[in-house]
Scaffold this motif. Structure first.
Motif, PDB file in Angstrom:
ATOM      1  N   VAL B 118     -52.196  -0.973  55.635  1.00  0.00           N
ATOM      2  CA  VAL B 118     -51.952   0.153  56.543  1.00  0.00           C
ATOM      3  C   VAL B 118     -53.257   0.527  57.232  1.00  0.00           C
ATOM      4  O   VAL B 118     -54.305   0.583  56.606  1.00  0.00           O
ATOM      5  N   HIS B 119     -53.229   0.726  58.517  1.00  0.00           N
ATOM      6  CA  HIS B 119     -54.396   1.086  59.332  1.00  0.00           C
ATOM      7  C   HIS B 119     -55.407  -0.045  59.515  1.00  0.00           C
ATOM      8  O   HIS B 119     -56.477   0.166  60.099  1.00  0.00           O
ATOM      9  N   GLN B 120     -55.103  -1.234  58.998  1.00  0.00           N
ATOM     10  CA  GLN B 120     -56.043  -2.340  59.214  1.00  0.00           C
ATOM     11  C   GLN B 120     -56.045  -2.704  60.688  1.00  0.00           C
ATOM     12  O   GLN B 120     -55.007  -2.710  61.339  1.00  0.00           O
ATOM     13  N   THR B 121     -57.223  -3.029  61.236  1.00  0.00           N
ATOM     14  CA  THR B 121     -57.287  -3.343  62.665  1.00  0.00           C
ATOM     15  C   THR B 121     -56.581  -4.665  62.940  1.00  0.00           C
ATOM     16  O   THR B 121     -56.564  -5.561  62.107  1.00  0.00           O
ATOM     17  N   LEU B 122     -56.019  -4.786  64.135  1.00  0.00           N
ATOM     18  CA  LEU B 122     -55.308  -6.001  64.495  1.00  0.00           C
ATOM     19  C   LEU B 122     -56.256  -7.184  64.626  1.00  0.00           C
ATOM     20  O   LEU B 122     -55.852  -8.332  64.606  1.00  0.00           O
ATOM     21  N   LEU B 123     -57.559  -6.880  64.725  1.00  0.00           N
ATOM     22  CA  LEU B 123     -58.553  -7.942  64.875  1.00  0.00           C
ATOM     23  C   LEU B 123     -58.641  -8.801  63.619  1.00  0.00           C
ATOM     24  O   LEU B 123     -58.693 -10.021  63.675  1.00  0.00           O
ATOM     25  N   THR B 124     -58.661  -8.122  62.463  1.00  0.00           N
ATOM     26  CA  THR B 124     -58.800  -8.866  61.209  1.00  0.00           C
ATOM     27  C   THR B 124     -57.446  -9.287  60.640  1.00  0.00           C
ATOM     28  O   THR B 124     -57.382 -10.021  59.667  1.00  0.00           O
ATOM     29  N   THR B 125     -56.359  -8.805  61.248  1.00  0.00           N
ATOM     30  CA  THR B 125     -55.033  -9.100  60.697  1.00  0.00           C
ATOM     31  C   THR B 125     -54.717 -10.592  60.618  1.00  0.00           C
ATOM     32  O   THR B 125     -54.184 -11.039  59.611  1.00  0.00           O
ATOM     33  N   PRO B 126     -55.024 -11.406  61.655  1.00  0.00           N
ATOM     34  CA  PRO B 126     -54.694 -12.839  61.546  1.00  0.00           C
ATOM     35  C   PRO B 126     -55.308 -13.484  60.309  1.00  0.00           C
ATOM     36  O   PRO B 126     -54.694 -14.355  59.693  1.00  0.00           O
ATOM     37  N   LEU B 127     -56.497 -13.035  59.925  1.00  0.00           N
ATOM     38  CA  LEU B 127     -57.155 -13.631  58.761  1.00  0.00           C
ATOM     39  C   LEU B 127     -56.421 -13.304  57.475  1.00  0.00           C
ATOM     40  O   LEU B 127     -56.101 -14.182  56.667  1.00  0.00           O
ATOM     41  N   THR B 128     -56.111 -12.017  57.281  1.00  0.00           N
ATOM     42  CA  THR B 128     -55.418 -11.609  56.056  1.00  0.00           C
ATOM     43  C   THR B 128     -53.997 -12.160  56.052  1.00  0.00           C
ATOM     44  O   THR B 128     -53.468 -12.531  55.010  1.00  0.00           O
ATOM     45  N   ALA B 129     -53.370 -12.224  57.244  1.00  0.00           N
ATOM     46  CA  ALA B 129     -52.017 -12.782  57.320  1.00  0.00           C
ATOM     47  C   ALA B 129     -52.025 -14.251  56.920  1.00  0.00           C
ATOM     48  O   ALA B 129     -51.112 -14.720  56.233  1.00  0.00           O
ATOM     49  N   ALA B 130     -53.073 -14.970  57.345  1.00  0.00           N
ATOM     50  CA  ALA B 130     -53.161 -16.395  57.003  1.00  0.00           C
ATOM     51  C   ALA B 130     -53.301 -16.577  55.499  1.00  0.00           C
ATOM     52  O   ALA B 130     -52.653 -17.439  54.895  1.00  0.00           O
ATOM     53  N   CYS B 131     -54.124 -15.742  54.879  1.00  0.00           N
ATOM     54  CA  CYS B 131     -54.297 -15.788  53.411  1.00  0.00           C
ATOM     55  C   CYS B 131     -52.959 -15.574  52.724  1.00  0.00           C
ATOM     56  O   CYS B 131     -52.584 -16.281  51.790  1.00  0.00           O
ATOM     57  N   SER B 132     -52.264 -14.569  53.203  1.00  0.00           N
ATOM     58  CA  SER B 132     -50.970 -14.202  52.648  1.00  0.00           C
ATOM     59  C   SER B 132     -49.995 -15.360  52.808  1.00  0.00           C
ATOM     60  O   SER B 132     -49.237 -15.699  51.896  1.00  0.00           O
ATOM     61  N   LEU B 133     -50.032 -16.000  53.988  1.00  0.00           N
ATOM     62  CA  LEU B 133     -49.114 -17.109  54.266  1.00  0.00           C
ATOM     63  C   LEU B 133     -49.354 -18.262  53.302  1.00  0.00           C
ATOM     64  O   LEU B 133     -48.414 -18.862  52.793  1.00  0.00           O
ATOM     65  N   VAL B 134     -50.621 -18.565  53.050  1.00  0.00           N
ATOM     66  CA  VAL B 134     -50.956 -19.668  52.149  1.00  0.00           C
ATOM     67  C   VAL B 134     -50.327 -19.434  50.770  1.00  0.00           C
ATOM     68  O   VAL B 134     -49.731 -20.332  50.177  1.00  0.00           O
ATOM     69  N   VAL B 135     -50.456 -18.213  50.267  1.00  0.00           N
ATOM     70  CA  VAL B 135     -49.900 -17.909  48.941  1.00  0.00           C
ATOM     71  C   VAL B 135     -48.374 -17.982  48.967  1.00  0.00           C
ATOM     72  O   VAL B 135     -47.744 -18.501  48.038  1.00  0.00           O
ATOM     73  N   CYS B 136     -47.762 -17.501  50.038  1.00  0.00           N
ATOM     74  CA  CYS B 136     -46.300 -17.577  50.152  1.00  0.00           C
ATOM     75  C   CYS B 136     -45.848 -19.027  50.180  1.00  0.00           C
ATOM     76  O   CYS B 136     -44.875 -19.394  49.526  1.00  0.00           O
ATOM     77  N   VAL B 137     -46.561 -19.845  50.952  1.00  0.00           N
ATOM     78  CA  VAL B 137     -46.197 -21.255  51.059  1.00  0.00           C
ATOM     79  C   VAL B 137     -46.288 -21.899  49.678  1.00  0.00           C
ATOM     80  O   VAL B 137     -45.433 -22.687  49.281  1.00  0.00           O
ATOM     81  N   TYR B 138     -47.323 -21.544  48.951  1.00  0.00           N
ATOM     82  CA  TYR B 138     -47.464 -22.086  47.590  1.00  0.00           C
ATOM     83  C   TYR B 138     -46.222 -21.786  46.756  1.00  0.00           C
ATOM     84  O   TYR B 138     -45.653 -22.664  46.129  1.00  0.00           O
ATOM     85  N   HIS B 139     -45.774 -20.526  46.798  1.00  0.00           N
ATOM     86  CA  HIS B 139     -44.656 -20.130  45.939  1.00  0.00           C
ATOM     87  C   HIS B 139     -43.325 -20.680  46.419  1.00  0.00           C
ATOM     88  O   HIS B 139     -42.459 -21.024  45.623  1.00  0.00           O
ATOM     89  N   ILE B 140     -43.153 -20.749  47.741  1.00  0.00           N
ATOM     90  CA  ILE B 140     -41.839 -21.127  48.254  1.00  0.00           C
ATOM     91  C   ILE B 140     -41.719 -22.626  48.496  1.00  0.00           C
ATOM     92  O   ILE B 140     -40.677 -23.219  48.271  1.00  0.00           O
ATOM     93  N   SER B 141     -42.798 -23.233  48.986  1.00  0.00           N
ATOM     94  CA  SER B 141     -42.695 -24.637  49.363  1.00  0.00           C
ATOM     95  C   SER B 141     -43.254 -25.574  48.295  1.00  0.00           C
ATOM     96  O   SER B 141     -42.589 -26.497  47.860  1.00  0.00           O
ATOM     97  N   ILE B 142     -44.469 -25.320  47.890  1.00  0.00           N
ATOM     98  CA  ILE B 142     -45.170 -26.285  47.055  1.00  0.00           C
ATOM     99  C   ILE B 142     -44.739 -26.210  45.597  1.00  0.00           C
ATOM    100  O   ILE B 142     -44.397 -27.215  44.979  1.00  0.00           O
ATOM    101  N   SER B 143     -44.725 -25.001  45.072  1.00  0.00           N
ATOM    102  CA  SER B 143     -44.427 -24.814  43.661  1.00  0.00           C
ATOM    103  C   SER B 143     -43.093 -25.438  43.236  1.00  0.00           C
ATOM    104  O   SER B 143     -43.033 -26.175  42.268  1.00  0.00           O
ATOM    105  N   PRO B 144     -41.995 -25.181  43.983  1.00  0.00           N
ATOM    106  CA  PRO B 144     -40.721 -25.794  43.571  1.00  0.00           C
ATOM    107  C   PRO B 144     -40.750 -27.309  43.655  1.00  0.00           C
ATOM    108  O   PRO B 144     -40.180 -28.000  42.827  1.00  0.00           O
TER     109      PRO B 144
END
Lengths: 190, 230
Positions: B118-144
């Motif tokens: 919340v309140h995070q600037t949109l400038l740094t959002t792509p970076l944190t979103a990418a981190c988040s995506l990597v972990v999601c991909v691990y759980h949904i795609s790779i892990s199974p």
């Protein structure tokens, strides 16, 4: 659950000793908290038979001058005995004790209060950027479930509130989502 | 040389867009035909904290836990309150039901980093979103695929931002023809006249887009409204 008594005459109301609870959740809503503690609103509450007031102020700022600090809360004994504190783990007990609840227009709070059958006045926070809170408050007021008010209109809303005329909020109907998901996932109807 | 490279990129991107367009769910939800499902539905639920968690847990409480198990609760890093509330719901439901050898009791919890605080600037959002995506991909795609942990049949979302990242991870599976959960998005009860940002973004991608107020479907685009779900 029937709504709180709405007395027909002012004199019988003033002997009712009813309790008001104000909540802003985890938000900061300075204007609501300050206005509720003002003489205008306190007079309106007293005239309708409310003699005690509890305010859950969250992260809001208010003038603590007139109050005595007692542990985690601020107290003032007057025509309307008032107690202000920031947070409690659960507000269910507070809702239960109250005859009237005034709150910010957060949907979680609204649902919690209306499901307990308590009269509710919501005050949308106009300083919020994205004011979909206002939409929800208006829609529910239009259906008769609660009263929506601005800060400045609050004392008038309190003075004219007829709790008995509020429409009860429907009970939780779990079958809607259950059926939708069962349908999507291919389960037979029960 | 540069022109050939540009051509290659354009062709690749066009293929990607076409592929995604082909796998988007249709405008009307196709009702499954044939025999009804007997196998339990492996379920994952994203708890977006605050009001989102409360609404989501109300939705989950209405389900037949005998049909929807095992249940995985996905919470954002640092959100212990959502975990507590989910545990409370699971205990309540367990107390209601007689113990059965076929039903897995208890639930699993997965934590993923927030795509955007919340309140995070949109400038740094792509970076944190990418981190988040990597972990999601691990759980949904790779892990199974590689670790033989069970994949998921349905993923239920109701906002906020991090659920978009979960949806992207599910689509990564679809792109490659791998098993991917059905995606259900439920817009909040608080949304009467206008959709949230998550709702707007996810509407074309999810299998069921559910709103609780009819005005939100006035534009005639896809979606289901069955009234209030909370």
């Amino acid at each position: 659950m029937p709504p709180s008594p709405s007395a027909s005459t002012a004199s019988s109301e003033s002997s009712l000793r009813m309790h008001v609870f104000v909540t802003v959740g985890s938000t900061r809503f300075d204007s609501l908290v300050q206005h509720v503690l003002s003489d205008t609103v306190l007079d309106a509450l007293r005239s309708r038979g409310y003699s005690t007031l509890a305010v859950q102020c969250g992260n809001s700022h208010f003038d603590t001058g007139p109050f005595k600090k007692a542990g985690e809360s601020w107290r003032r004994n007057a025509e309307v005995d008032t107690e202000v504190w920031r947070f409690k783990p659960s507000l269910q007990e507070e809702y239960g004790k109250a005859d009237l609840i005034i709150s910010h227009a957060g949907s979680g709070t609204i649902i919690d209060v209306l499901r307990l059958g308590k009269p509710l006045i919501v005050v949308p926070n106009e300083t919020l950027l994205d004011n979909h809170q206002q939409e929800l408050a208006s829609a529910l007021e239009g259906l008769g479930h609660l009263k929506a008010s601005t800060i400045s209109g609050l004392s008038e809303t309190i003075e004219t509130l007829e709790a008995a005329r509020l429409v009860p909020f429907p009970a939780f109907n779990g079958s809607r989502f259950r059926e939708l998901l069962d349908e999507e996932m291919g389960f037979a109807e029960n | 040389m540069a022109i050939a490279l540009i051509h290659a990129v354009v062709v690749a991107l066009s293929c990607l867009v076409l592929r995604i367009y082909c796998i988007l769910p249709g405008k009307t939800s196709a009702k499954p035909r044939g025999r009804s499902r007997t196998a339990p539905c492996r379920t994952a639920v994203f708890l977006g904290s605050g009001g989102h968690t409360s609404e989501m847990l109300m939705l989950v409480s209405s389900l037949d836990f005998g049909r929807y198990f095992p249940r995985t609760y996905i919470v954002s890093a640092g959100d212990t309150l959502s975990t507590q509330k989910a545990v409370a719901l699971e205990s309540l439901k367990a107390a209601d039901r007689p113990p059965s050898p076929n039903v897995v009791s208890g639930a699993t919890f997965i934590t993923i980093p927030r795509a955007r605080r919340v309140h995070q600037t949109l400038l740094t959002t792509p970076l944190t979103a990418a981190c988040s995506l990597v972990v999601c991909v691990y759980h949904i795609s790779i892990s199974p695929l590689f670790l033989h942990s069970s994949s998921v049949d349905v993923l239920i979302l109701n906002g906020p931002g991090t659920c978009f990242v979960l949806c992207m991870a599910a689509y990564l599976n679809r792109l490659f023809g791998l098993p991917s959960p059905k995606l259900i998005y439920v817009e909040s009860f608080a949304r009467v006249r206008s959709l949230s940002l998550s709702g707007l973004l996810l509407r074309p991608f999810v299998d069921r887009f559910v709103v609780q107020w009819p005005d939100l479907l006035k534009d005639g685009r896809r979606g289901d409204c069955r009234g209030w779900l909370v």
